[in-house]
Design a protein around this motif. Structure first.
Motif, PDB file in Angstrom:
ATOM      1  N   ASP A 119       0.809  -1.219   0.000  1.00 44.50           N
ATOM      2  CA  ASP A 119       0.000   0.000   0.000  1.00 44.50           C
ATOM      3  C   ASP A 119       0.845   1.274   0.000  1.00 44.50           C
ATOM      4  OD1 ASP A 119      -2.414  -1.436   0.144  1.00 44.50           O
ATOM      5  OD2 ASP A 119      -2.349  -1.486   2.341  1.00 44.50           O
ATOM      6  N   ARG A 120       2.169   1.153  -0.062  1.00 43.35           N
ATOM      7  CA  ARG A 120       3.048   2.275   0.261  1.00 43.35           C
ATOM      8  C   ARG A 120       3.778   2.867  -0.957  1.00 43.35           C
ATOM      9  NH1 ARG A 120       3.408   4.997   4.219  1.00 43.35           N
ATOM     10  NH2 ARG A 120       5.628   4.717   4.652  1.00 43.35           N
ATOM     11  N   HIS A 121       3.316   2.561  -2.172  1.00 37.58           N
ATOM     12  CA  HIS A 121       4.006   3.013  -3.384  1.00 37.58           C
ATOM     13  C   HIS A 121       4.244   4.520  -3.396  1.00 37.58           C
ATOM     14  CE1 HIS A 121       4.983   3.477  -7.687  1.00 37.58           C
ATOM     15  NE2 HIS A 121       4.131   4.482  -7.649  1.00 37.58           N
ATOM     16  N   ASP A 122       3.223   5.301  -3.080  1.00 42.28           N
ATOM     17  CA  ASP A 122       3.344   6.764  -3.181  1.00 42.28           C
ATOM     18  C   ASP A 122       4.422   7.304  -2.240  1.00 42.28           C
ATOM     19  OD1 ASP A 122       1.352   6.698  -5.056  1.00 42.28           O
ATOM     20  OD2 ASP A 122      -0.226   7.464  -3.740  1.00 42.28           O
ATOM     21  N   ALA A 123       4.519   6.725  -1.046  1.00 46.33           N
ATOM     22  CA  ALA A 123       5.527   7.183  -0.087  1.00 46.33           C
ATOM     23  C   ALA A 123       6.929   6.871  -0.594  1.00 46.33           C
ATOM     24  CB  ALA A 123       5.295   6.531   1.274  1.00 46.33           C
ATOM     25  N   TYR A 124       7.114   5.698  -1.183  1.00 44.54           N
ATOM     26  CA  TYR A 124       8.428   5.336  -1.709  1.00 44.54           C
ATOM     27  C   TYR A 124       8.801   6.211  -2.905  1.00 44.54           C
ATOM     28  CZ  TYR A 124       7.270   1.076   0.939  1.00 44.54           C
ATOM     29  OH  TYR A 124       6.896   0.201   1.917  1.00 44.54           O
ATOM     30  N   GLN A 125       7.822   6.473  -3.754  1.00 42.44           N
ATOM     31  CA  GLN A 125       8.094   7.303  -4.926  1.00 42.44           C
ATOM     32  C   GLN A 125       8.490   8.713  -4.513  1.00 42.44           C
ATOM     33  OE1 GLN A 125       8.142   6.177  -8.150  1.00 42.44           O
ATOM     34  NE2 GLN A 125       8.977   8.194  -8.661  1.00 42.44           N
ATOM     35  N   ALA A 126       7.808   9.257  -3.513  1.00 39.92           N
ATOM     36  CA  ALA A 126       8.142  10.602  -3.041  1.00 39.92           C
ATOM     37  C   ALA A 126       9.560  10.651  -2.497  1.00 39.92           C
ATOM     38  CB  ALA A 126       7.139  11.040  -1.966  1.00 39.92           C
ATOM     39  N   ALA A 127       9.969   9.602  -1.781  1.00 38.27           N
ATOM     40  CA  ALA A 127      11.336   9.557  -1.244  1.00 38.27           C
ATOM     41  C   ALA A 127      12.354   9.461  -2.374  1.00 38.27           C
ATOM     42  CB  ALA A 127      11.475   8.377  -0.288  1.00 38.27           C
ATOM     43  N   LEU A 128      12.077   8.636  -3.373  1.00 36.77           N
ATOM     44  CA  LEU A 128      12.996   8.508  -4.501  1.00 36.77           C
ATOM     45  C   LEU A 128      13.146   9.846  -5.220  1.00 36.77           C
ATOM     46  CD1 LEU A 128      14.788   6.828  -6.364  1.00 36.77           C
ATOM     47  CD2 LEU A 128      12.728   6.166  -7.642  1.00 36.77           C
ATOM     48  N   GLU A 129      12.061  10.557  -5.404  1.00 39.38           N
ATOM     49  CA  GLU A 129      12.132  11.857  -6.089  1.00 39.38           C
ATOM     50  C   GLU A 129      12.960  12.860  -5.293  1.00 39.38           C
ATOM     51  OE1 GLU A 129       8.061  12.875  -6.814  1.00 39.38           O
ATOM     52  OE2 GLU A 129       7.809  11.316  -8.356  1.00 39.38           O
ATOM     53  N   GLN A 130      12.897  12.778  -3.965  1.00 37.02           N
ATOM     54  CA  GLN A 130      13.767  13.618  -3.140  1.00 37.02           C
ATOM     55  C   GLN A 130      15.239  13.329  -3.410  1.00 37.02           C
ATOM     56  OE1 GLN A 130      11.447  13.146   0.954  1.00 37.02           O
ATOM     57  NE2 GLN A 130      13.151  14.556   1.171  1.00 37.02           N
ATOM     58  N   LEU A 131      15.554  12.060  -3.488  1.00 39.30           N
ATOM     59  CA  LEU A 131      16.944  11.660  -3.714  1.00 39.30           C
ATOM     60  C   LEU A 131      17.410  12.056  -5.117  1.00 39.30           C
ATOM     61  CD1 LEU A 131      16.718   8.122  -2.086  1.00 39.30           C
ATOM     62  CD2 LEU A 131      17.842  10.134  -1.107  1.00 39.30           C
ATOM     63  N   ILE A 132      16.533  11.916  -6.089  1.00 35.65           N
ATOM     64  CA  ILE A 132      16.877  12.311  -7.459  1.00 35.65           C
ATOM     65  C   ILE A 132      17.142  13.811  -7.525  1.00 35.65           C
ATOM     66  CG2 ILE A 132      15.994  12.502  -9.821  1.00 35.65           C
ATOM     67  CD1 ILE A 132      14.399   9.903  -9.272  1.00 35.65           C
ATOM     68  N   ALA A 133      16.301  14.576  -6.855  1.00 41.33           N
ATOM     69  CA  ALA A 133      16.446  16.034  -6.864  1.00 41.33           C
ATOM     70  C   ALA A 133      17.774  16.470  -6.245  1.00 41.33           C
ATOM     71  CB  ALA A 133      15.281  16.678  -6.118  1.00 41.33           C
ATOM     72  N   ARG A 134      18.310  15.657  -5.355  1.00 40.65           N
ATOM     73  CA  ARG A 134      19.581  15.975  -4.704  1.00 40.65           C
ATOM     74  C   ARG A 134      20.761  15.267  -5.367  1.00 40.65           C
ATOM     75  NH1 ARG A 134      19.475  15.278   1.561  1.00 40.65           N
ATOM     76  NH2 ARG A 134      21.474  16.322   1.213  1.00 40.65           N
ATOM     77  N   ASP A 135      20.503  14.675  -6.531  1.00 42.80           N
ATOM     78  CA  ASP A 135      21.549  13.943  -7.274  1.00 42.80           C
ATOM     79  C   ASP A 135      22.133  12.796  -6.474  1.00 42.80           C
ATOM     80  OD1 ASP A 135      21.342  15.581  -9.578  1.00 42.80           O
ATOM     81  OD2 ASP A 135      22.642  17.090  -8.652  1.00 42.80           O
ATOM     82  N   LEU A 136      21.329  12.211  -5.605  1.00 47.67           N
ATOM     83  CA  LEU A 136      21.779  11.081  -4.799  1.00 47.67           C
ATOM     84  C   LEU A 136      21.239   9.749  -5.317  1.00 47.67           C
ATOM     85  CD1 LEU A 136      21.455  12.598  -1.206  1.00 47.67           C
ATOM     86  CD2 LEU A 136      23.547  12.183  -2.522  1.00 47.67           C
ATOM     87  N   ALA A 137      20.442   9.787  -6.381  1.00 48.86           N
ATOM     88  CA  ALA A 137      19.936   8.560  -7.006  1.00 48.86           C
ATOM     89  C   ALA A 137      20.041   8.721  -8.510  1.00 48.86           C
ATOM     90  CB  ALA A 137      18.492   8.294  -6.595  1.00 48.86           C
ATOM     91  N   TYR A 138      20.325   7.630  -9.197  1.00 48.97           N
ATOM     92  CA  TYR A 138      20.505   7.701 -10.640  1.00 48.97           C
ATOM     93  C   TYR A 138      19.992   6.436 -11.313  1.00 48.97           C
ATOM     94  CZ  TYR A 138      24.629   4.705  -9.870  1.00 48.97           C
ATOM     95  OH  TYR A 138      25.479   3.679  -9.517  1.00 48.97           O
ATOM     96  N   PRO A 139      19.566   6.541 -12.597  1.00 50.72           N
ATOM     97  CA  PRO A 139      19.095   5.366 -13.334  1.00 50.72           C
ATOM     98  C   PRO A 139      20.274   4.537 -13.825  1.00 50.72           C
ATOM     99  CG  PRO A 139      18.945   7.313 -14.709  1.00 50.72           C
ATOM    100  CD  PRO A 139      19.401   7.789 -13.360  1.00 50.72           C
ATOM    101  N   CYS A 140      20.095   3.222 -13.828  1.00 51.18           N
ATOM    102  CA  CYS A 140      21.177   2.305 -14.188  1.00 51.18           C
ATOM    103  C   CYS A 140      20.629   1.183 -15.064  1.00 51.18           C
ATOM    104  CB  CYS A 140      21.801   1.735 -12.918  1.00 51.18           C
ATOM    105  SG  CYS A 140      23.004   0.420 -13.209  1.00 51.18           S
ATOM    106  N   SER A 141      21.242   0.993 -16.218  1.00 51.46           N
ATOM    107  CA  SER A 141      20.816  -0.058 -17.149  1.00 51.46           C
ATOM    108  C   SER A 141      21.627  -1.339 -17.002  1.00 51.46           C
ATOM    109  CB  SER A 141      20.947   0.448 -18.590  1.00 51.46           C
ATOM    110  OG  SER A 141      22.311   0.755 -18.880  1.00 51.46           O
ATOM    111  N   CYS A 142      22.646  -1.335 -16.161  1.00 49.80           N
ATOM    112  CA  CYS A 142      23.574  -2.472 -16.071  1.00 49.80           C
ATOM    113  C   CYS A 142      22.908  -3.697 -15.440  1.00 49.80           C
ATOM    114  CB  CYS A 142      24.800  -2.095 -15.242  1.00 49.80           C
ATOM    115  SG  CYS A 142      25.719  -0.695 -15.916  1.00 49.80           S
ATOM    116  N   SER A 143      23.309  -4.857 -15.920  1.00 52.52           N
ATOM    117  CA  SER A 143      22.834  -6.109 -15.340  1.00 52.52           C
ATOM    118  C   SER A 143      23.930  -6.695 -14.450  1.00 52.52           C
ATOM    119  CB  SER A 143      22.493  -7.109 -16.442  1.00 52.52           C
ATOM    120  OG  SER A 143      23.671  -7.513 -17.125  1.00 52.52           O
TER     121      SER A 143
END
Length: 297
Positions: free
Chosen positions: A78-102
């Motif tokens: 039930d917690r998708h929105d809360a996790y997404q909001a946290a991820l967006e915070q990290l992205i905005a601070r350049d602390l999270a990035y997309p990765c295509s590597c396997s």
């Protein structure tokens, strides 16, 4: 009621086993001894690993052992929105990035080498989201209540996944967001999660949320030297009272609480009253692993 708020957060990939009982019992006793709350969270963010009915079995098992939780059960699905909001915070601070590597691509490395930190290596492929462990809080230092001061550099552990390529949320982000939203003050869990704590501390610092106190417990292993786990087909906890009583006593013994022998046949509520009144962390031996007998006394 004190400010203490603990929690037990099982993954419903199968029924609880003796190792689960030891962790749940320690968390419960620590909360009740402190006069605090004990919350229950079902960590079901990975549906393929969570067979139908497993969560209901866990709830029944906890109740059979007298481990009654406070407040409603929290479900991670039930917690998708809360996790997404946290991820967006990290992205905005350049602390999270997309990765295509396997994992196959970097299998020769001990940790992910950060190839996508400055841009996705293969933009046409699905991406996961990773934490920039080299930019966050470093080093991470905390005082474990059993194992003493811990010091890690998260960058040496690698850039952990926060959201998977299949869109499912990863444990590290979800647990931090949930602990913060539930106002968890104290985390009691197995030693196998101790080296997850640096990433979680880093995320707590980045998101500006409180950092709980941690108590990591010796990990219960079987006669074969392997961790008791659902994957290793550890026997499920019983729900029948005549089988529950001696197993609860065995769990107290595994926690070095030295319960009286005659308590082994006492009702669950009586055993728990004794255990709460006598719970002492300083009785616990600081061992990474512990082989504990589940035989009836």
């Amino acid at each position: 009621m004190s400010d203490y708020r603990g929690r037990f957060a099982p993954t419903p990939s199968g029924p609880l086993h003796f190792g689960s009982l030891v962790a749940a019992l320690a968390s419960f006793l620590d909360a009740r001894r402190a006069g605090g709350e004990w919350r229950l969270r079902i960590e079901d963010i990975d549906p393929p690993r969570c067979p139908a009915g497993a969560a209901d079995t866990i709830l029944r098992q906890l109740e059979a052992f007298g481990l009654h939780w406070d407040g409603p059960v929290i479900w991670q699905h039930d917690r998708h929105d809360a996790y997404q909001a946290a991820l967006e915070q990290l992205i905005a601070r350049d602390l999270a990035y997309p990765c295509s590597c396997s994992r196959k691509q970097w299998r020769e490395y001990s940790v992910y080498p950060g190839w996508c930190r400055n841009g996705v290596s293969e933009p046409a492929k699905p991406v996961a989201w990773r934490l920039r462990s080299d930019l966050g809080l470093r080093p991470v230092v905390w005082q474990d209540r059993l194992f003493g001061q811990q010091r890690f550099d998260p960058a040496e552990l690698g850039d952990v996944v926060l959201k998977r390529k299949d869109g499912l949320w990863a444990y590290q982000l979800a647990v931090v967001v949930d602990d913060a939203d539930q106002d968890i003050s104290d985390v009691v869990r197995g030693f196998d999660l101790l080296d997850n704590t640096p990433w979680q501390r880093q995320l707590q610092h980045a998101l500006g949320v409180p950092e709980p106190s941690y108590l990591h417990l010796p990990l219960i292993i079987g006669e074969d030297g392997q961790k008791l786990s659902k994957q290793n087909l550890a026997p499920a906890l019983p729900e029948q009272d005549d089988a529950v009583r001696p197993l609860l006593h065995a769990a107290l013994t595994a926690l070095d609480q030295t319960p009286p022998q005659e308590l082994a046949t006492a009702p669950v509520d009586e055993q728990l009253r004794w255990a709460v009144a006598h719970w002492k962390i300083d009785r616990l031996h600081a061992e990474a692993h512990r082989q504990a007998s589940t035989d009836a006394p």
